[in-house]
Design an enzyme around this catalytic site. Structure first.
Site, mmCIF file in Angstrom:
data_model
loop_
_atom_site.group_PDB
_atom_site.id
_atom_site.type_symbol
_atom_site.label_atom_id
_atom_site.label_comp_id
_atom_site.label_asym_id
_atom_site.label_seq_id
_atom_site.Cartn_x
_atom_site.Cartn_y
_atom_site.Cartn_z
ATOM 1 N N GLY A 39 0.824 -1.207 0.000
ATOM 2 C CA GLY A 39 0.000 0.000 0.000
ATOM 3 C C GLY A 39 0.849 1.245 0.000
ATOM 4 C CG ASP A 91 -6.139 2.248 19.203
ATOM 5 O OD1 ASP A 91 -6.827 2.026 18.171
ATOM 6 O OD2 ASP A 91 -6.237 1.574 20.241
ATOM 7 C CD GLU A 113 15.786 -4.141 -3.468
ATOM 8 O OE1 GLU A 113 15.791 -3.580 -2.347
ATOM 9 O OE2 GLU A 113 16.742 -4.100 -4.259
ATOM 10 C CD GLU A 146 9.202 -14.799 2.540
ATOM 11 O OE1 GLU A 146 8.919 -15.760 3.286
ATOM 12 O OE2 GLU A 146 10.205 -14.085 2.698
#
Length: 241
Positions: free
Chosen positions: A55, A93, A128, A131
């Site tokens: 994102g 929060d 980079e 995963e």
């Protein structure tokens, strides 16, 4: 009585981010299908070193859909076949600073994932710190991203029973066994083949073709999705949102 916002709630202090949960059905080392998603390792605080959903920040000049596509491509190199706005997460929060995240979910076939990853590798521009993980067995993620994935899974499992949402994980033509495997992978449980076939035969989401897949087993009829049935019902909304 109108409350005057305090300095901690000034408009300039509230930022809007866009995140995407993108699912694909990948094969594990035993060649079993696994509902998987890519995560990006954070390189700075807060939560430096933790995995997080792909994102980024919303640009004031772009739409939410455009921001979701852009940030997903920038962080993972992926362009999904299906993208839908999911929910807004805005707990006070949820981040050290006030951030509201507009979350999308996306679907992409495994072969398309491989093709897009290979294309980036050829051009030496692969993102980079990316995963793939089992969507049902994640580590502790940054922010509230575990809750976001859990909610997205709930939505996906609820939609797969009555919509053509699984089309985003299947080729244009497929067998009922292919469709059942994807559905079972999403739901995380086995389905009775005979009952599944009856449900498909009485639905209007898939249409049988005159073509068959041949091989070492009995030829299997190929089906396609009914394109008159939308993947997502946006109701009266237009694309400008």
């Amino acid at each position: 009585m109108t409350r005057t916002p305090g300095p901690e709630f000034r408009d300039a202090d509230v930022r809007v981010a866009v995140s995407t949960v993108i699912f694909s059905v990948r094969r594990d080392v035993d060649d079993d299908p696994v509902l998987s998603l890519p995560l990006v390792r954070r390189t700075r605080d807060p939560f430096g070193g933790r995995w997080a959903l792909p994102g980024g920040w919303l640009d004031p000049s772009e739409s939410l859909d455009a921001a979701a596509s852009r940030t997903l491509e920038e962080t993972t190199g992926l362009t999904p076949s299906y993208l839908e706005q999911l929910y807004a997460f805005g707990a006070v929060d949820r981040s050290p600073t006030r951030v509201v995240s507009i979350v999308y979910w996306a679907l992409l076939r495994s072969d398309e994932v491989d093709a897009q990853v290979a294309a980036h590798a050829r051009h030496d521009d692969a993102p980079e710190n990316v995963e793939w993980f089992d969507a049902t067995n994640l580590p502790a993620l940054a922010f509230d991203h575990n809750d976001i994935v859990e909610y997205t899974l709930w939505r996906l499992r609820n939609k797969v029973g009555y919509s053509r949402i699984a089309h985003g994980l299947l080729p244009d033509e497929f067998t009922l066994a292919d469709l059942r495997e994807v559905t079972e992978t999403i739901l995380g449980r086995r389905l009775d083949p005979a009952n599944f076939r009856r449900q498909i035969d009485t639905s209007d989401t898939v249409i049988p073709t005159e073509r068959f897949r041949t091989g070492s087993h009995r030829p299997a009829r190929l089906y396609r999705y009914n394109r008159d049935v939308e993947l997502a019902d946006r109701g009266p909304l237009t694309s400008r949102h």
